[in-house]
Design an enzyme around this catalytic site. Structure first.
Site, PDB file in Angstrom:
ATOM      1  N   ASP A 107      -0.468   0.524   2.923  1.00  0.00           N
ATOM      2  CA  ASP A 107      -0.528  -1.186   2.832  1.00  0.00           C
ATOM      3  C   ASP A 107       0.926  -1.324   3.492  1.00  0.00           C
ATOM      4  OD1 ASP A 107      -1.808  -3.929   2.024  1.00  0.00           O
ATOM      5  OD2 ASP A 107      -2.859  -2.392   1.004  1.00  0.00           O
ATOM      6  N   ASP A 214      -0.848  -6.407   5.537  1.00  0.00           N
ATOM      7  CA  ASP A 214      -0.670  -7.505   4.680  1.00  0.00           C
ATOM      8  C   ASP A 214      -0.306  -8.748   5.373  1.00  0.00           C
ATOM      9  OD1 ASP A 214      -1.423  -8.280   1.796  1.00  0.00           O
ATOM     10  OD2 ASP A 214       0.758  -8.842   1.919  1.00  0.00           O
ATOM     11  N   GLU A 278      -4.745  -8.314   7.768  1.00  0.00           N
ATOM     12  CA  GLU A 278      -5.280  -9.586   6.868  1.00  0.00           C
ATOM     13  C   GLU A 278      -4.973 -10.598   7.664  1.00  0.00           C
ATOM     14  OE1 GLU A 278      -4.985 -10.840   2.179  1.00  0.00           O
ATOM     15  OE2 GLU A 278      -3.390 -10.201   3.233  1.00  0.00           O
ATOM     16  N   HIS A 355      -9.939  -5.859  -2.962  1.00  0.00           N
ATOM     17  CA  HIS A 355      -9.174  -5.920  -4.172  1.00  0.00           C
ATOM     18  C   HIS A 355      -9.012  -7.427  -4.673  1.00  0.00           C
ATOM     19  CE1 HIS A 355      -6.492  -6.467  -0.959  1.00  0.00           C
ATOM     20  NE2 HIS A 355      -5.561  -6.927  -1.684  1.00  0.00           N
ATOM     21  N   ASP A 356      -9.384  -8.439  -3.741  1.00  0.00           N
ATOM     22  CA  ASP A 356      -9.147  -9.765  -3.936  1.00  0.00           C
ATOM     23  C   ASP A 356     -10.277 -10.604  -4.219  1.00  0.00           C
ATOM     24  OD1 ASP A 356      -6.219  -9.892  -3.675  1.00  0.00           O
ATOM     25  OD2 ASP A 356      -6.280 -10.141  -1.478  1.00  0.00           O
TER      26      ASP A 356
END
Length: 584
Positions: A107, A214, A278, A355-356
């Site tokens: 990340d 990210d 993202e 993961h969100d």
């Protein structure tokens, strides 16, 4: 445009055909009994990951962090948080992945740091510190009564405002997320250079193969910081994404990141690095294409989140206020992001978990014991047959589901969940919105980030084989029924089905990875049927999203390639059945 020209437009690149497997390290495997997943635990399970048939491991943040936002608040880019291990452990992980023919991406979290990062500590130490301008600092405003106000009225992602008062220097600093995550000022060239060295080159020099980037479209803000229009008169803070998302210099910054850093490196086997951004709050294809156009040389691909926003309320305030939806809405979203690359040099991604978000079985199908496995297989068939690069999230391959609704909200650990819940309780108690607590509780039970963070269910031993100690987050009540060890022994398990599908996707990558997508029977509220075309090869995919039998689509002159049921009927789609037909 004819399908015969498609290979020219979408040239074959390794990362387009790859399957990525996301590991959330805190919840994957604990090696030392402290209840927290770690890199040595992940190292133990690399053979398992390789056995799935995936190609790339995406490791969520394991950097040094106070863990206010589970590692997305980084205090040192060049160190590993002790709870996860050491830099040497990551070096071992890089080698282990490469030895198993897996690539590894990390990340890249560079919109913000932790407030415990050395850069921010210097920045807040005084107004004339050389790093003061590495973050956004602004003096207060005052109302007509002399009350101090923040520089703007923006609402943050995690509820509350985006500015926090610093008593020492008597100014506010900006944070789009938690107050412990101050935003970096990409306008400052020295700051950008430090990001490139510390967050990127440090790990690329160790041999990683790329990054998941990210919050990639938030680096460029409107630095005049205008006030947001009042769209919610009940509160001071207002949605303001138009002032800090897809800003005026965003493409300049990403091009620079690529030209200055990414283009200088190759993967361990000599191929181009991969980047996946993202890209939130960018609902229109024309806004997405500049980020992923091959000619633009910015990002390999991006995550666009319409699909995981299904069921979420509109706007930041209403994210967990569940909105009823029907299947045609979801199908149109898939169609939109499948077809936006037609006739372009852009690329798309395929996913429905990360993961969100809550687990896909609970979001899109049926988690009840009767239909849970059928739902998992049907959803797997959807994901593995659509065009683009496929991303799977840990536990998806064994059909993991949300935390039980009987659990107390106190079991939820995530900062966003806690903030939304506290806000809902307050609004209910003070009469602002009397039913909000009940509504937000339901929304969190379905969509909270916590669900994806339950410990991985390895086996039927204590704590699901995740840890010998007390897990940081409660293990799912059904781990004895849903776990990898049991499913590895069953030819008809969800895990075995995923492995078969991933082999099938590679065997027919021309039509599944690169084929043109055509949605059929778009308004049908029960079934999702689409056609894939690549030159003279056609596949037809039919998915039943209900617990009752439905008519199968017409499939003359096509052969049944695979069904999610062991016994199937030509005329019928059984409850939560998926079928793939093909001809050459």
């Amino acid at each position: 445009m004819s399908p015969h020209a498609e290979p020219l437009r979408h040239q074959r690149v390794w990362w387009k055909e790859a399957v990525f497997y996301q590991v959330y390290p805190a919840s994957f495997k604990d090696s030392n009994g402290d209840g927290w997943g770690d890199i040595p635990g992940l190292l133990e399970r690399i053979p398992y990951i390789a056995s799935l048939g995936v190609d790339v491991v995406w490791l969520s943040p394991m950097f040094e962090s106070p863990q206010i936002d589970m590692g997305y608040d980084i205090s040192n880019y060049e160190a590993v948080d002790p709870s996860y291990g050491t830099v040497e452990d990551v070096e071992k992980l890089i080698k282990a992945c490469h030895d198993h023919d897996l690539k590894l991406i990390l990340d890249l979290v560079v919109n913000h740091t932790s407030d415990q990062h050395a850069w921010f500590k210097e920045s807040r130490s005084s107004k004339d510190n050389p790093k003061r301008d590495w973050y956004f600092w602004k003096p207060p405003r005052y109302d007509e009564n002399g009350n101090r106000l923040p520089p703007t009225n923006y609402r943050s992602y995690f509820a509350g405002g985006t500015w926090t008062w610093d008593e020492h220097t008597q100014e506010y600093y900006l944070h789009l997320y938690d107050k412990s995550q101050p935003d970096l000022n990409w306008e400052n060239e020295e700051c950008r250079k430090a990001i490139y060295d510390s967050a990127m080159r440090f790990w690329l020099d160790k041999g990683i193969d790329g990054f998941r980037v990210d919050t990639v479209n938030k680096y460029s803000k409107h630095i005049d910081f205008p006030q947001a229009p009042i769209t919610d008169p009940s509160t001071f803070i207002q949605p303001a994404a138009q002032f800090w998302c897809n800003g005026p210099r965003i493409h300049e910054f990403i091009k620079e990141m690529n030209s200055e850093v990414l283009s200088k490196y190759r993967t361990y086997d000599g191929q181009e690095l991969v980047t996946v951004g993202e890209l939130s709050l960018t609902p229109d294809p024309e806004g997405v294409l500049p980020y992923v156009s091959a000619e633009a040389k910015e990002l390999s691909m991006v995550f666009q989140f319409d699909i995981t926003h299904v069921g979420q309320g509109s706007g930041f305030l209403d994210k967990y206020d569940f909105a009823e939806w029907k299947l045609p809405e979801m199908k149109r979203i898939v169609e939109k992001w499948q077809t936006f690359i037609d006739g372009t040099d852009g690329w798309t991604t395929v996913f429905n978990e990360n993961h969100d978000n809550g687990r896909s079985i609970c979001r899109f199908a049926d988690e009840s014991p009767q239909w849970r496995e059928k739902s998992a297989k049907m959803l797997a068939m959807w994901l593995t047959t659509v065009t683009g690069t496929l991303f799977l999230y840990q536990g998806q391959e064994i059909g993991m589901i949300n935390a039980p609704k009987e659990w107390s909200i106190d079991e939820y650990k995530d900062v966003e969940s806690k903030n939304f819940w506290a806000e809902a309780v307050k609004m209910t108690e003070d009469g602002t919105d009397p039913t909000r607590e009940e509504r937000i509780k339901y929304g969190l039970q379905l969509m909270a980030r916590d669900h994806a963070r339950l410990p991985f269910q390895w086996d039927s031993s204590k704590n699901s084989g995740f840890s010998d100690g007390e897990p940081w987050m409660r293990t799912h009540d059904l781990y004895k029924d849903i776990n990898a060890e049991a499913q590895e022994k069953e030819a008809d398990s969800v895990l075995s089905f995923y492995k078969r599908l991933l082999r099938l996707r590679k065997e027919h990558k021309d039509v599944f990875v690169y084929g043109n997508f055509e949605l059929l029977d778009a308004d049908n509220e029960n079934t999702f049927v689409f056609r894939k075309q690549y030159q003279h090869k056609t596949a037809l995919v039919a998915l039943n999203f209900t617990s009752t039998a439905q008519n199968a689509p017409s499939h003359e002159d096509m052969n049944l390639l695979m069904s999610s049921y062991s016994k199937t009927s030509p005329e019928t789609l059984q409850p939560y059945e998926g079928k793939i037909y093909i001809n050459y």
